[in-house]
Design an enzyme around this catalytic site. Structure first.
Site, short mmCIF file in Angstrom:
data_model
loop_
_atom_site.label_atom_id
_atom_site.label_comp_id
_atom_site.label_asym_id
_atom_site.label_seq_id
_atom_site.Cartn_x
_atom_site.Cartn_y
_atom_site.Cartn_z
CE LYS A 287 -3.84 -1.85 2.78
NZ LYS A 287 -4.93 -1.79 1.78
NE ARG A 361 -10.52 -10.40 -1.76
CZ ARG A 361 -10.92 -9.53 -2.68
NH1 ARG A 361 -11.24 -9.95 -3.91
NH2 ARG A 361 -11.03 -8.25 -2.39
N1 BES Z 1 -7.90 -4.02 4.59
C1 BES Z 1 -8.15 -3.60 3.26
C2 BES Z 1 -9.50 -2.92 3.08
C3 BES Z 1 -9.73 -1.63 3.83
C4 BES Z 1 -9.64 -0.43 3.15
C5 BES Z 1 -10.09 -1.62 5.16
C6 BES Z 1 -9.89 0.75 3.84
C7 BES Z 1 -10.33 -0.43 5.83
C8 BES Z 1 -10.24 0.76 5.15
C9 BES Z 1 -8.11 -4.81 2.34
O1 BES Z 1 -7.27 -5.84 2.72
C10 BES Z 1 -7.65 -4.36 0.99
O2 BES Z 1 -6.55 -3.92 0.90
N2 BES Z 1 -8.52 -4.49 -0.01
C11 BES Z 1 -8.21 -4.10 -1.33
C12 BES Z 1 -8.67 -5.20 -2.25
C13 BES Z 1 -8.21 -5.04 -3.70
C14 BES Z 1 -6.70 -5.20 -3.78
C15 BES Z 1 -8.91 -6.08 -4.54
C16 BES Z 1 -8.95 -2.81 -1.63
O3 BES Z 1 -10.08 -2.65 -1.19
O4 BES Z 1 -8.36 -1.94 -2.28
MN MN Z 2 -5.28 -5.56 2.08
#
Ligand code: BES
Ligand code: MN
Ligand code: ZN
Length: 513
Positions: A287, A361
């Site tokens: 990230k 997931r």
């Molecule tokens: N933990 C994050 C989702 C999240 C985003 C939680 C903001 C709380 C606040 C999750 O693991 C993630 O990174 N999801 C990605 C999925 C994508 C790579 C398909 C996302 O939502 O960008």
């Molecule tokens: Mn994530």
């Protein structure tokens, strides 16, 4: 945490630091000034019936969350009156909305940080109202100060002030069983919810999967729950490729915790599964800065499940509740899972990892399959799963998806009863093919549009045949980056806990859909 009592003490002689009263918004028909809510009669009398005018002079309107402080009238033992907004007045034959009472009590309790004792003289018309006020007080008084320089003696929280220590609820019926039960229930749920907040707020260098598992073990001992912890070795032996794959990059190994509460009178078995990523860096699909500062909150689902199981035990609910905490830290390193790797999951399916940031997931898939092996009557998972759900529903509402329409509605009803904003979302079949992989049975990513629903469709593949399942995506409401509001503090909120407890109560009543 704030100690609660139901009291019939008369207000003028009551020894406390403050008396909390309610103010409602005036209706359009009358002059639109604030209206003093029932419960505040003694205070109004001492102000010669002019309290509404005094409040208006001070700028009070009765809007939800508004807090107005004024000196108590002469002859009162308590020095301060705190008038808190309740929003619109209820209809003629009904009392105030329980959520309005909960929010008002929470806002007042937070405004009373530093005070020892406050009396809450809010309008109560039935036992549930007393429960709502109790819940609001304990939740609103919360502060996280374990890491302040005083070593957590709670002196230094919230602008250097300790949380309100004691609250007396006036206007209820202390001898009435229903009132007592409502306050006891509210206290237990709110205290466990606050413990979930503590876990979420704990920095990720202290709360790694091993530490979380140890906390679960200690709680299990305290509350007579059965607990089983699978460490890396046990996970490898059992073939939990999803949890292991996500944890592979971290120096702190993953864990799967199973926490069981059983009742001899249970007719139903509810399984709860929580996403417990103690820190989500994104892994190799790292990230960027700006997206990782609050990712200690990525274990909020597991914290909610943990709190709900303990609350069910404290309430002695006549239902079996099994909590599954899927714990891992998602880090990049030489041993981390790469985009392109294929994992063999606990269910036997293979997953091509296209983005290591879609890790929730993967851990949930293994935990859902594990939960399915016991053939519970229903499974509910809770997860900070997708940014897409935050874009769709905002910061205060969680999304509900399910493989069963009636159950999805039941979960939504439970959320409404609990006072948690939630909305039902679909699982459109056409989005499944976006996760087709040339190499494995499924990929961990699909179309970007509808990303929250894509994640839900992925999870659905790991629920055992014929088992009713719902998925709560709490990515929006789990963590409050902004200022506090109502009974919600800054930081970890405990989103999902009250909905899960309500669901367990419904299950205890034999009613799961
Ligand atoms: N933990 C994050 C989702 C999240 C985003 C939680 C903001 C709380 C606040 C999750 O693991 C993630 O990174 N999801 C990605 C999925 C994508 C790579 C398909 C996302 O939502 O960008
Ligand atoms: Mn994530
Ligand atoms: Zn995550």
């Amino acid at each position: 945490m704030t100690a609660l009592t139901l009291s019939t003490a008369a207000v003028p002689g009551l020894r406390a630091d403050a008396i909390v009263i309610g103010v409602a918004k005036g209706s359009a028909a009358k002059p639109a000034g604030p209206i003093v809510a029932p419960g505040a009669e003694a205070v109004d009398q001492a102000y010669d019936g002019k309290l509404a005018g005094v409040l208006e002079t001070l700028g009070a309107s009765g809007a939800e969350g508004e807090v107005t402080k004024l000196p108590a009238p002469a002859g009162f033992k308590a020095p301060l009156v705190v008038a808190v907004g309740l929003g619109a007045q209820p209809g003629k034959d009904s009392g105030y909305d329980t959520e309005a009472l909960r929010k008002a009590a929470g806002a007042a309790a937070r405004a009373l940080a530093g005070a020892k004792k406050a009396a809450f003289a809010l309008p109560l018309t039935e036992a549930a109202d007393a429960g709502a006020v109790a819940e609001g007080v304990v939740l609103g008084a919360y502060s996280f100060d374990a890491y302040k320089d005083n070593g957590g003696s709670a002196k230094n929280g919230r602008n250097g002030k300790a949380p309100l220590a004691e609250a007396a609820l006036l206007g209820g019926k202390p001898r009435d069983k229903a009132y007592k039960a409502a306050v006891e229930r509210a206290t237990a749920v709110a205290e466990e919810l606050n413990r979930a907040r503590d876990l979420i707020n704990m920095p990720p260098n202290d709360l790694n999967p091993e530490a979380f598992a140890a906390i679960a073990q200690a709680a299990a001992k305290e509350h007579g729950l059965k607990v089983q912890v699978l460490d890396e070795k046990a996970l490898a032996k059992g073939g939990y490729g999803g949890i292991l794959g996500v944890g592979a990059g971290s120096a702190s190994g993953p864990r799967l915790v199973k926490l069981s509460y059983t009742s001899s009178k249970a007719r139903k078995h509810l399984a709860l599964v929580g996403k417990g990523i103690t820190y989500d860096s994104g892994g190799i699909s790292l990230k960027p800065a700006g997206h990782n500062e609050t990712m200690k909150c990525d274990m909020s689902g597991a914290a909610a499940v943990f709190a709900a199981v303990v609350a069910a035990a404290r309430l002695g609910l006549e239902v079996n509740v099994t909590g599954w905490l899927a714990l891992a830290e998602n880090m990049p390193s030489g041993s981390a899972t790469r985009p392109g790797d294929v994992l063999r999951m606990f269910s036997g399916k293979t997953v091509e990892v296209l983005n290591t940031d879609a890790e929730g997931r993967l851990v949930l898939a293994d935990a859902l399959w594990a939960a399915s092996q016991e053939k519970p009557d229903a499974i509910v998972d809770v997860a900070t799963l997708t940014g897409a759900m935050v874009l769709a529903l905002g910061n205060r509402t969680f999304g509900i998806m399910a493989n069963d329409d009636a159950f999805r509605s039941a979960v939504h009803e439970a959320a409404e009863e609990a006072g948690e904003p939630a909305w039902q979302m679909p699982l459109p079949e056409h989005l499944r093919k976006g996760m087709d992989s040339p190499t494995a049975d499924i990929a961990n990513m699909g179309e970007r549009m509808g990303g929250g629903l894509v994640a839900g469709l992925f999870l659905r593949e790991f629920v055992g045949e014929g088992i009713t399942w719902a998925h709560l995506d709490i990515a929006g409401p789990a963590f409050n980056d902004g200022g506090p509001f109502g009974y919600t503090p800054k930081g970890g909120t405990g989103s999902g806990v009250r909905t899960l407890v309500r669901l367990a109560e419904r299950a205890a009543a034999g009613d799961l859909s």
